[in-house]
Design a protein around this motif. Structure first.
Motif, PDB file in Angstrom:
ATOM      1  N   CYS A  52       6.394  -4.546  -5.932  1.00  0.00           N
ATOM      2  CA  CYS A  52       5.573  -3.995  -7.020  1.00  0.00           C
ATOM      3  C   CYS A  52       4.800  -2.780  -6.532  1.00  0.00           C
ATOM      4  O   CYS A  52       4.720  -1.767  -7.229  1.00  0.00           O
ATOM      5  CB  CYS A  52       4.632  -5.069  -7.546  1.00  0.00           C
ATOM      6  N   GLN A  78       7.269   0.142  -5.974  1.00  0.00           N
ATOM      7  CA  GLN A  78       7.874   0.681  -7.194  1.00  0.00           C
ATOM      8  C   GLN A  78       6.893   1.515  -8.009  1.00  0.00           C
ATOM      9  O   GLN A  78       7.302   2.418  -8.724  1.00  0.00           O
ATOM     10  CB  GLN A  78       8.399  -0.468  -8.053  1.00  0.00           C
ATOM     11  N   ASN A  79       5.627   1.242  -7.915  1.00  0.00           N
ATOM     12  CA  ASN A  79       4.655   1.890  -8.784  1.00  0.00           C
ATOM     13  C   ASN A  79       4.136   3.205  -8.229  1.00  0.00           C
ATOM     14  O   ASN A  79       2.944   3.463  -8.243  1.00  0.00           O
ATOM     15  CB  ASN A  79       3.492   0.936  -9.070  1.00  0.00           C
ATOM     16  N   ASP A  80       5.030   4.027  -7.751  1.00  0.00           N
ATOM     17  CA  ASP A  80       4.633   5.371  -7.357  1.00  0.00           C
ATOM     18  C   ASP A  80       4.994   6.378  -8.432  1.00  0.00           C
ATOM     19  O   ASP A  80       4.804   7.553  -8.278  1.00  0.00           O
ATOM     20  CB  ASP A  80       5.279   5.762  -6.027  1.00  0.00           C
ATOM     21  N   LYS A 106       4.522   4.618 -15.347  1.00  0.00           N
ATOM     22  CA  LYS A 106       5.042   3.429 -16.021  1.00  0.00           C
ATOM     23  C   LYS A 106       4.993   3.655 -17.529  1.00  0.00           C
ATOM     24  O   LYS A 106       4.113   4.329 -18.028  1.00  0.00           O
ATOM     25  CB  LYS A 106       4.200   2.205 -15.674  1.00  0.00           C
ATOM     26  N   ASP A 149       7.337  -3.633 -16.884  1.00  0.00           N
ATOM     27  CA  ASP A 149       6.909  -4.672 -15.947  1.00  0.00           C
ATOM     28  C   ASP A 149       7.776  -5.916 -16.073  1.00  0.00           C
ATOM     29  O   ASP A 149       8.133  -6.528 -15.072  1.00  0.00           O
ATOM     30  CB  ASP A 149       5.444  -5.041 -16.196  1.00  0.00           C
ATOM     31  N   ARG A 189       1.823  -7.624 -12.388  1.00  0.00           N
ATOM     32  CA  ARG A 189       1.773  -6.223 -12.828  1.00  0.00           C
ATOM     33  C   ARG A 189       0.965  -5.447 -11.802  1.00  0.00           C
ATOM     34  O   ARG A 189       0.096  -5.997 -11.138  1.00  0.00           O
ATOM     35  CB  ARG A 189       1.105  -6.123 -14.199  1.00  0.00           C
ATOM     36  N   TYR A 190       1.234  -4.172 -11.717  1.00  0.00           N
ATOM     37  CA  TYR A 190       0.516  -3.338 -10.750  1.00  0.00           C
ATOM     38  C   TYR A 190      -0.976  -3.297 -11.065  1.00  0.00           C
ATOM     39  O   TYR A 190      -1.803  -3.198 -10.165  1.00  0.00           O
ATOM     40  CB  TYR A 190       1.108  -1.926 -10.742  1.00  0.00           C
ATOM     41  N   SER A 191      -1.324  -3.417 -12.338  1.00  0.00           N
ATOM     42  CA  SER A 191      -2.740  -3.370 -12.727  1.00  0.00           C
ATOM     43  C   SER A 191      -3.500  -4.624 -12.313  1.00  0.00           C
ATOM     44  O   SER A 191      -4.731  -4.645 -12.374  1.00  0.00           O
ATOM     45  CB  SER A 191      -2.863  -3.152 -14.235  1.00  0.00           C
TER      46      SER A 191
END
Length: 190
Positions: free
Chosen positions: A62, A65-67, A70, A76, A144-146
């Motif tokens: 996660c 991937q979150n670079d 979104k 997600d 989730r990244y958040s």
């Protein structure tokens, strides 16, 4: 004679066929099937070690991937489904990000009767956010990244700002109306 003609239309069924075609029989078959699934689920609950290993791999994926930007929650969900069968890229050196993850977040594994859950505790949620479910010896991530805290910064200092800004004196806002008290004296015609 009349009764024989009515029974001749019915075919002879075995007890098993009558049981299968009855409503009670279908309910009992469904309950037996669900009981077998429950027993298999109890026997294949992932261990705490497997849950922790898989969830740390999913968290690393996660973070890697979150670079990019979104789109929405569907991204997600699709990424989490893909993480079930994939592993994080070990060639990427994300040592700083993982150190920050371990500094500000805590992963906890809870074992239930026929499944396990993984919860992430941090300053966003003191009771924890469910980030994974383990059932049938498979770990399904819901992270989730958040949900992850990787850095902490100071909060903007709002206590030095005025709550209500004064109205500038050069703007004309009108005059106050002349308000008088009104007392009802009754109907003057009566």
């Amino acid at each position: 004679m009349e009764q024989d003609s009515r029974n001749s239309y019915r075919t002879k069924q075995s007890v098993a066929e009558e049981f299968y075609h009855s409503c009670l029989g279908k309910i009992i078959i469904l309950l037996v099937f669900l009981f077998i699934l429950f027993i298999i689920a109890v026997m294949t609950v992932p261990s705490d070690k497997k849950m922790e290993t898989e969830m740390m791999d999913n968290i690393r994926e996660c973070i890697q991937q979150n670079d990019s930007i979104k789109g929405d929650a569907i991204d997600d969900a699709v990424a989490n489904l893909a993480r079930i069968v994939t592993e994080a890229d070990t060639t990427v050196n994300d040592k700083e990000a993982m150190e920050a993850f371990h500094k500000y977040n805590k992963l906890e594994i809870y074992r239930h009767s026929f499944y396990s859950t993984a919860r992430l505790r941090n300053n966003l949620s003191s009771e924890g956010i469910r980030v994974g479910v383990g059932i049938y010896n498979m770990v399904i991530p819901t992270i989730r990244y958040s949900d992850i805290i990787l850095f902490v910064s100071t909060i903007k200092n709002y206590n030095k700002e005025r709550l209500i800004d004064p109205v500038p004196q050069d703007d004309y806002v009108g005059e106050n109306p002349n308000i008088k008290e009104y007392h009802y004296l009754g109907d003057p015609d009566n």
